[in-house]
Write a protein that holds these residues in place. Sequence first.
Motif, PDB file in Angstrom:
ATOM      1  N   ASN A   1     -24.057  -3.316  26.851  1.00 24.89           N
ATOM      2  CA  ASN A   1     -24.569  -4.475  27.587  1.00 24.89           C
ATOM      3  C   ASN A   1     -24.640  -4.132  29.079  1.00 24.89           C
TER       4      ASN A   1
ATOM      5  N   ARG B   1     -18.789 -15.263  27.184  1.00 31.97           N
ATOM      6  CA  ARG B   1     -19.664 -14.169  27.608  1.00 31.97           C
ATOM      7  C   ARG B   1     -18.960 -12.822  27.479  1.00 31.97           C
TER       8      ARG B   1
ATOM      9  N   GLN C   1     -17.939  -4.814  24.638  1.00 28.70           N
ATOM     10  CA  GLN C   1     -19.146  -4.917  25.455  1.00 28.70           C
ATOM     11  C   GLN C   1     -19.667  -3.542  25.844  1.00 28.70           C
TER      12      GLN C   1
ATOM     13  N   GLN D   1     -24.348  -6.737  32.346  1.00 23.73           N
ATOM     14  CA  GLN D   1     -23.103  -7.229  32.925  1.00 23.73           C
ATOM     15  C   GLN D   1     -22.736  -6.437  34.174  1.00 23.73           C
TER      16      GLN D   1
ATOM     17  N   GLY E   1     -16.671 -12.268  25.293  1.00 22.23           N
ATOM     18  CA  GLY E   1     -16.338 -12.037  23.898  1.00 22.23           C
ATOM     19  C   GLY E   1     -14.861 -12.186  23.608  1.00 22.23           C
TER      20      GLY E   1
ATOM     21  N   GLU F   1     -21.389  -1.940  22.940  1.00 18.12           N
ATOM     22  CA  GLU F   1     -22.677  -2.559  22.641  1.00 18.12           C
ATOM     23  C   GLU F   1     -23.723  -2.210  23.682  1.00 18.12           C
TER      24      GLU F   1
END
Length: 221
Positions: A109, A54, A104, A112, A56, A107
């Motif tokens: 995200n 998760r 992350q 999270q 990465g 990107e």
Amino acid sequence: MNVSTLLSTATSQAGSSQQTRQAEQPPAPEAKQATPDNDETFIDKAYRSLVLNRMGVDTEQLEEIDQKIEELESKSSLTKDEKDKLESLMKARDQLFEEAMRRQAEEGNSSQPSVTSNGIPTEIANKYDPRAISPDDMSLLAKDLHEAGVISWEQRSRMSFQFVKTHLYKTHTPESQQVDPSEPMDFVKVWEERVKANEYFNVPADQKAREQGILDVLRRV
């Protein structure tokens, strides 16, 4: 879906699948019976794999680095070059987590929760210091890490249990092995010693993996 939800779903599905298999295919009398340790080994690996994936993190590279670190730490003494190599490996391990978290962030995200560069929820990292923490607070840290999906239930139990001093109950634990439940201590060092001791005793592989996992987490908090 956040990490905690993902891990809960995976664990629930694994449990349901296991119950179905047990109902449909009763084991033969001489077959190896499933044990809680076997189940926990699967759960421990599932938690670690899900969390790292998760995030990465390159798990193959992480395992390779951890193995090299373990080989060096198992030596009774290190040369200067070996000490430099050990320090370099630890930095490389930290860099893996930093790069994963950076990706992350890039990107975007937003699902999270806020976490540190080492993958530990920020709220937990800001609240606890495993190198100066009382056994009582260690139990709370273990609870928070478990609820955040960072460690398994079995790992939480191992982190929470200590030979505490008590005047209410008799104990056969030597005084030297008892600890004051309110006195801060270096639990990273405690678990480093446990992990090293496992290499010299006939400790099951699943227990070694669980305790190495605990040490990995405490180093990152």
